[in-house]
Design an enzyme around this catalytic site. Structure first.
Site: not given
Ligand SMILES: NC(=O)c1ccc[n+]([C@@H]2O[C@H](COP(=O)([O-])OP(=O)(O)OC[C@H]3O[C@@H](n4cnc5c(N)ncnc54)[C@H](O)[C@@H]3O)[C@@H](O)[C@H]2O)c1
Length: 267
Positions: A157, A171
């Protein structure tokens, strides 16, 4: 022997990005970014194993991938548990016999002020975002080393590089660790042709940030810092991850690539 893509006989530019015959594991595969990546990578030819704590959300994506003629497996996996991760790798090998790409998209955010952040919740963020990423890198990396290579893409991120004015002590720390892990694995495993990179999104419209985007003042503050004037949709993450999964990036390792509409270019 390493053969640069431009010396491959008759390869077209588009074939550089072709993932046909490749197998990809995506942790967090049922999440907002994970689902878009799974479908996008399948459209480029990859077979997909989606691993998630909550795999039910992957049903429609799995149907769409099958409709493309690609293989797809969905597994319930807890990335913080060694046994669960090891079972995931066994299933992938049983199903596909090789693992070419690992995308670590499982992650959580807990937002609380640093001065009162409960340590067990801080630890939970670290466990899923850092320990989980390390465990899957370790288990899949071992297979890739034996195979003679592979590509790992961690989803970090912009918060791995920049602090935030409120609530991100867990985070930010976790994503900084993902960046450092990415760089050190790239150094350690380059000799095995296992290339390890990260992408670092800014704001992407998924469940992870929806509560924040629903607050007009937070949404406006976020938008004002993004030069292109809007946040990303999950599909915006597909191109860079396909690039890092494909032949087109065969000389890139240890990099953190920002996908943020220019946010980190400014102050
Ligand atoms: N959405 C944003 O703005 C953003 C920005 C920067 C980085 N990210 C990163 O992108 C990645 C995906 O995030 P997203 O936005 O799709 O969020 P999201 O919440 O839609 O998806 C995250 C997924 O991870 C799964 N998960 C959580 N804990 C888990 C575990 N212990 N074991 C297995 N699966 C698990 C959840 O069930 C979920 O399906 C994350 O690492 C997040 O930090 C997201």
């Amino acid at each position: 022997m390493y053969v640069p893509y431009y010396l491959l006989p008759g390869i077209t530019m588009i074939e550089l990005f072709d993932l046909t015959g490749k197998t990809a594991i995506l942790t967090g595969g049922a999440g907002g970014i994970g689902r878009a990546l799974a479908l996008g990578m399948a459209r480029c030819g990859a077979d997909i194993l989606a691993a998630d704590l909550d795999p039910d959300n992957f049903k429609e994506t799995a149907d769409a991938i099958r409709a493309l003629g690609r293989q797809v497996t969905v597994l319930k996996v807890e990335v913080t548990e060694e046994q669960s991760v090891s079972d995931m790798v066994d299933s992938a090998l049983e199903e596909f016999q090789h693992i070419d790409i690992l995308v670590n998209a499982a992650g959580i955010a807990i937002r609380k002020p640093a001065e009162s952040f409960p340590i067990n919740e801080w630890q939970k963020v670290m466990d899923i975002n850092v320990r989980g990423t390390f465990l899957t890198c370790q288990a899949v990396g071992k297979v890739m080393i034996e195979q003679g290579g592979g590509k790992i893409i961690n989803i970090s991120s912009v918060r791995g590089r920049f602090g935030a004015p409120k609530d991100y002590a867990g985070y930010c720390t976790s994503k900084g660790a993902v960046d450092a892990l990415t760089r050190t694995l790239a150094c350690e495993w380059g000799k095995y042709n296992v290339l390890v990179n990260a992408i670092a999104p800014g704001t992407v419209e998924t469940d992870l940030v929806r509560p924040m985007l629903a607050k007009p003042e937070d949404a406006e503050r976020l938008k004002a810092r993004i030069p292109v004037g809007h946040w990303a949709m999950p599909e915006d993450i597909v191109g860079p991850v396909v690039f890092l999964s494909s032949k087109a990036s065969d000389f890139i390792s240890g990099q953190i690539i920002y996908i943020d509409g220019g946010m980190t270019a400014g102050t």
